[in-house]
Design a protein around this motif. Structure first.
Motif, PDB file in Angstrom:
ATOM      1  N   GLY A 203      91.043 -25.856  74.471  1.00 33.04           N
ATOM      2  CA  GLY A 203      89.629 -25.721  74.025  1.00 33.04           C
ATOM      3  C   GLY A 203      89.060 -26.500  72.901  1.00 33.04           C
ATOM      4  N   ARG A 204      90.132 -26.991  72.167  1.00 37.84           N
ATOM      5  CA  ARG A 204      89.932 -27.866  71.004  1.00 37.84           C
ATOM      6  C   ARG A 204      88.680 -27.185  70.182  1.00 37.84           C
ATOM      7  NH1 ARG A 204      91.567 -33.036  71.274  1.00 37.84           N
ATOM      8  NH2 ARG A 204      90.189 -33.749  69.898  1.00 37.84           N
ATOM      9  N   LYS A 205      89.022 -25.843  69.663  1.00 35.55           N
ATOM     10  CA  LYS A 205      88.505 -25.199  68.918  1.00 35.55           C
ATOM     11  C   LYS A 205      88.576 -25.696  67.446  1.00 35.55           C
ATOM     12  CE  LYS A 205      87.839 -20.900  71.616  1.00 35.55           C
ATOM     13  NZ  LYS A 205      88.071 -19.592  71.778  1.00 35.55           N
ATOM     14  N   SER A 206      87.524 -25.557  66.605  1.00 39.51           N
ATOM     15  CA  SER A 206      87.609 -26.073  65.198  1.00 39.51           C
ATOM     16  C   SER A 206      86.761 -25.142  64.468  1.00 39.51           C
ATOM     17  CB  SER A 206      87.116 -27.498  65.051  1.00 39.51           C
ATOM     18  OG  SER A 206      87.371 -28.030  63.638  1.00 39.51           O
ATOM     19  N   PRO A 207      87.034 -24.469  63.186  1.00 43.66           N
ATOM     20  CA  PRO A 207      88.610 -24.368  62.607  1.00 43.66           C
ATOM     21  C   PRO A 207      89.258 -23.490  63.595  1.00 43.66           C
ATOM     22  CG  PRO A 207      87.137 -23.157  61.467  1.00 43.66           C
ATOM     23  CD  PRO A 207      86.182 -23.653  62.396  1.00 43.66           C
ATOM     24  N   VAL A 208      90.582 -23.557  63.344  1.00 45.43           N
ATOM     25  CA  VAL A 208      91.596 -22.599  63.934  1.00 45.43           C
ATOM     26  C   VAL A 208      92.044 -21.746  62.921  1.00 45.43           C
ATOM     27  CG1 VAL A 208      94.010 -22.613  64.915  1.00 45.43           C
ATOM     28  CG2 VAL A 208      92.571 -24.644  65.240  1.00 45.43           C
ATOM     29  N   LEU A 209      91.759 -20.204  63.449  1.00 40.11           N
ATOM     30  CA  LEU A 209      92.189 -19.245  62.514  1.00 40.11           C
ATOM     31  C   LEU A 209      93.582 -18.793  62.623  1.00 40.11           C
ATOM     32  CD1 LEU A 209      89.285 -16.775  63.712  1.00 40.11           C
ATOM     33  CD2 LEU A 209      89.217 -18.420  61.975  1.00 40.11           C
ATOM     34  N   ILE A 210      93.981 -18.474  61.327  1.00 40.86           N
ATOM     35  CA  ILE A 210      95.542 -18.380  61.256  1.00 40.86           C
ATOM     36  C   ILE A 210      95.319 -16.931  60.417  1.00 40.86           C
ATOM     37  CG2 ILE A 210      97.595 -19.047  59.913  1.00 40.86           C
ATOM     38  CD1 ILE A 210      96.514 -21.168  61.714  1.00 40.86           C
ATOM     39  N   GLU A 211      95.131 -15.746  61.219  1.00 39.66           N
ATOM     40  CA  GLU A 211      94.849 -14.518  60.724  1.00 39.66           C
ATOM     41  C   GLU A 211      96.114 -14.244  59.740  1.00 39.66           C
ATOM     42  OE1 GLU A 211      93.594 -12.214  64.230  1.00 39.66           O
ATOM     43  OE2 GLU A 211      91.828 -13.415  64.292  1.00 39.66           O
ATOM     44  N   SER A 212      97.175 -14.276  60.078  1.00 44.56           N
ATOM     45  CA  SER A 212      98.181 -13.996  59.343  1.00 44.56           C
ATOM     46  C   SER A 212      98.043 -14.231  57.888  1.00 44.56           C
ATOM     47  CB  SER A 212      99.613 -14.353  59.786  1.00 44.56           C
ATOM     48  OG  SER A 212      99.757 -15.479  59.724  1.00 44.56           O
ATOM     49  N   LEU A 213      97.504 -15.395  57.546  1.00 50.16           N
ATOM     50  CA  LEU A 213      97.448 -15.734  56.234  1.00 50.16           C
ATOM     51  C   LEU A 213      96.056 -15.622  55.617  1.00 50.16           C
ATOM     52  CD1 LEU A 213      99.158 -19.334  56.467  1.00 50.16           C
ATOM     53  CD2 LEU A 213     100.002 -17.311  55.658  1.00 50.16           C
ATOM     54  N   ASN A 214      95.195 -14.919  56.549  1.00 50.02           N
ATOM     55  CA  ASN A 214      93.818 -14.619  56.270  1.00 50.02           C
ATOM     56  C   ASN A 214      92.923 -15.971  55.847  1.00 50.02           C
ATOM     57  OD1 ASN A 214      91.510 -12.917  56.107  1.00 50.02           O
ATOM     58  ND2 ASN A 214      91.737 -12.765  53.961  1.00 50.02           N
ATOM     59  N   ALA A 215      93.223 -17.062  56.485  1.00 49.11           N
ATOM     60  CA  ALA A 215      92.696 -18.412  56.207  1.00 49.11           C
ATOM     61  C   ALA A 215      92.568 -19.067  57.676  1.00 49.11           C
ATOM     62  CB  ALA A 215      93.775 -18.985  55.339  1.00 49.11           C
ATOM     63  N   ALA A 216      92.250 -20.157  57.514  1.00 47.91           N
ATOM     64  CA  ALA A 216      91.853 -21.029  58.732  1.00 47.91           C
ATOM     65  C   ALA A 216      92.596 -22.580  58.413  1.00 47.91           C
ATOM     66  CB  ALA A 216      90.523 -21.314  59.093  1.00 47.91           C
ATOM     67  N   ALA A 217      92.454 -23.102  59.696  1.00 44.65           N
ATOM     68  CA  ALA A 217      93.067 -24.451  59.516  1.00 44.65           C
ATOM     69  C   ALA A 217      92.299 -25.776  60.001  1.00 44.65           C
ATOM     70  CB  ALA A 217      94.398 -24.573  59.893  1.00 44.65           C
ATOM     71  N   VAL A 218      92.301 -26.863  59.607  1.00 44.54           N
ATOM     72  CA  VAL A 218      91.282 -27.973  60.453  1.00 44.54           C
ATOM     73  C   VAL A 218      92.158 -28.613  61.118  1.00 44.54           C
ATOM     74  CG1 VAL A 218      90.151 -30.186  59.901  1.00 44.54           C
ATOM     75  CG2 VAL A 218      90.118 -28.557  58.166  1.00 44.54           C
ATOM     76  N   PRO A 219      91.845 -28.588  62.716  1.00 45.72           N
ATOM     77  CA  PRO A 219      92.423 -29.410  63.752  1.00 45.72           C
ATOM     78  C   PRO A 219      92.086 -30.668  63.503  1.00 45.72           C
ATOM     79  CG  PRO A 219      90.774 -28.160  64.833  1.00 45.72           C
ATOM     80  CD  PRO A 219      90.631 -27.702  63.212  1.00 45.72           C
ATOM     81  N   LEU A 220      93.311 -31.453  63.815  1.00 44.62           N
ATOM     82  CA  LEU A 220      92.943 -33.024  63.528  1.00 44.62           C
ATOM     83  C   LEU A 220      93.946 -33.815  64.718  1.00 44.62           C
ATOM     84  CD1 LEU A 220      93.696 -33.902  59.844  1.00 44.62           C
ATOM     85  CD2 LEU A 220      91.507 -33.644  61.120  1.00 44.62           C
ATOM     86  N   SER A 221      93.187 -34.852  65.361  1.00 46.71           N
ATOM     87  CA  SER A 221      93.933 -35.501  66.558  1.00 46.71           C
ATOM     88  C   SER A 221      95.128 -35.965  65.825  1.00 46.71           C
ATOM     89  CB  SER A 221      92.810 -36.668  67.091  1.00 46.71           C
ATOM     90  OG  SER A 221      91.848 -36.045  67.654  1.00 46.71           O
ATOM     91  N   PHE A 222      96.152 -36.007  66.566  1.00 46.93           N
ATOM     92  CA  PHE A 222      97.453 -36.699  66.382  1.00 46.93           C
ATOM     93  C   PHE A 222      98.416 -35.911  65.189  1.00 46.93           C
ATOM     94  CE2 PHE A 222      94.642 -40.086  67.251  1.00 46.93           C
ATOM     95  CZ  PHE A 222      95.170 -40.718  68.585  1.00 46.93           C
ATOM     96  N   GLN A 223      97.964 -34.709  64.713  1.00 47.13           N
ATOM     97  CA  GLN A 223      98.357 -34.002  63.626  1.00 47.13           C
ATOM     98  C   GLN A 223      99.662 -33.176  64.102  1.00 47.13           C
ATOM     99  OE1 GLN A 223      97.481 -33.876  60.549  1.00 47.13           O
ATOM    100  NE2 GLN A 223      99.330 -32.908  60.119  1.00 47.13           N
ATOM    101  N   GLU A 224     100.003 -33.089  65.573  1.00 46.22           N
ATOM    102  CA  GLU A 224     101.245 -32.737  65.949  1.00 46.22           C
ATOM    103  C   GLU A 224     102.388 -33.388  65.746  1.00 46.22           C
ATOM    104  OE1 GLU A 224      99.598 -34.728  69.501  1.00 46.22           O
ATOM    105  OE2 GLU A 224      98.722 -33.510  67.717  1.00 46.22           O
ATOM    106  N   TYR A 225     102.071 -34.792  65.837  1.00 45.33           N
ATOM    107  CA  TYR A 225     103.064 -35.962  65.769  1.00 45.33           C
ATOM    108  C   TYR A 225     103.947 -35.712  64.602  1.00 45.33           C
ATOM    109  CZ  TYR A 225     105.408 -40.296  65.800  1.00 45.33           C
ATOM    110  OH  TYR A 225     106.356 -41.442  65.674  1.00 45.33           O
TER     111      TYR A 225
END
Length: 324
Positions: A203-225
């Motif tokens: 779904g390429r949602k932005s930002p991605v919720l990291i609920e366990s940390l009560n924070a979110a993250a910015v998704p970036l292309s190629f970041q998995e590499y």
């Protein structure tokens, strides 16, 4: 390329091994008398904070055993601080005070153990003793730190990320955008920024919720590499902080890609990307060419855009690495 002397490499290896083995807690022991009974407390440093923990009654054998363990661990921690000081005096790159404190609180919370990865210039600073060569660009100061949660697996009862950062610097506050449900970046009063990054999911949602940390993250292309292949490294702060970073080869190839995706207004950042990639590639061509070539070939095979951007950066750097 200037090699790091063997004796310093040995010191670094010893520090890394000691941190991997653990049990290097630096804690001060205090005894408090309350209504004629003696109780033991241990105080540990965590970033800029001091955390006091109640251990129990002074006449409890189990408590005395823990006191003995902590005192021995404090001795080992003192030796580690001496080793880290020696490495810093030999001009091995070290984080700034605030960056060191941030890495310390993240490490103490166990986040690196659960897959959080240090990326960007802060990660690059750790590569010199891993590769055995001084890296000129690693001495560049940075006023931000990026932490990738692309491979992060939350534990039970994770701590609020903002609360954790406040132990590094009490002035950290979240930076909010109009569409944020949870903050993805935090800034201290001196302007230092901590940002959480991740890869795009379905779904390429932005930002991605990291609920366990009560924070979110910015998704970036190629970041998995860069976070698919990581290793442990030592940030030279205090007695050493054990962090997780991308492998040097992965970091270099990722920088080749990122450099080509920079906007025209980000020329300085692009030049920095290429310089860091070039320094790593030049060393790897001499010390581990097969690994470098394998990473280049593997990345090129992931798609046309990967191949095009990698080859474009190599041409800009005038590096004759096989184009694939």
């Amino acid at each position: 390329m200037k090699p790091i002397p063997l004796n310093l490499m040995t010191v670094y290896a010893d520090v890394l091994q000691s941190l991997e083995m653990g049990d290097n807690d630096a804690a001060s022991i205090a005894t408090k008398t309350i209504k004629n009974k003696r109780y033991i407390y241990a105080t540990k440093k965590d970033g800029s904070a001091r955390i006091e923990k109640y251990l129990g009654s002074a006449d409890d054998p189990a408590v005395q055993a823990e006191v003995d363990r902590l005192r021995h661990a404090a001795g080992r921690a003192k030796d580690l601080r001496s080793s880290v000081t020696l490495l810093k005096a030999a001009r091995l790159p070290a984080p700034s005070l605030i960056l060191g404190r941030i890495l310390e609180v993240v490490a103490n919370a166990g986040l690196f153990n659960r897959g959080m990865t240090l990326v960007g210039t802060a990660a690059y600073q750790t590569y010199a003793p891993i590769l055995g060569y001084y890296l000129p660009t690693a001495t560049y100061a940075t006023n931000d730190v990026d932490l990738s949660v692309a491979e992060f697996v939350p534990g039970e009862n994770e701590e609020d990320f903002h609360t954790l950062l406040k132990r590094a610097d009490k002035s950290f506050e979240p930076l909010w955008s109009h569409d944020d449900k949870l903050p993805k970046a935090f800034r201290a009063s001196n302007g230092f920024i901590v940002e959480l990054l991740t890869s795009f999911g379905r779904g390429r949602k932005s930002p991605v919720l990291i609920e366990s940390l009560n924070a979110a993250a910015v998704p970036l292309s190629f970041q998995e590499y860069p976070t698919e292949e990581t290793l442990q490294a030592v940030a030279l702060y205090g007695g050493g902080v054990l962090v997780r970073v991308p492998s040097p080869a992965r970091f270099a190839v990722h920088k080749l890609i990122v450099a080509q995706r920079r906007k025209p207004t980000e020329l300085a950042k692009k030049q920095k990307d290429l310089r860091q990639a070039q320094e790593l590639i030049d060393i790897l061509l001499e010390t581990d060419e097969s690994t470098l070539q394998s990473e280049l070939d593997g990345a090129r095979e992931r798609g046309k855009s990967w191949k095009t951007q990698i080859n474009a950066s190599l041409r800009e750097m005038s590096r004759d690495v096989r184009q694939g």
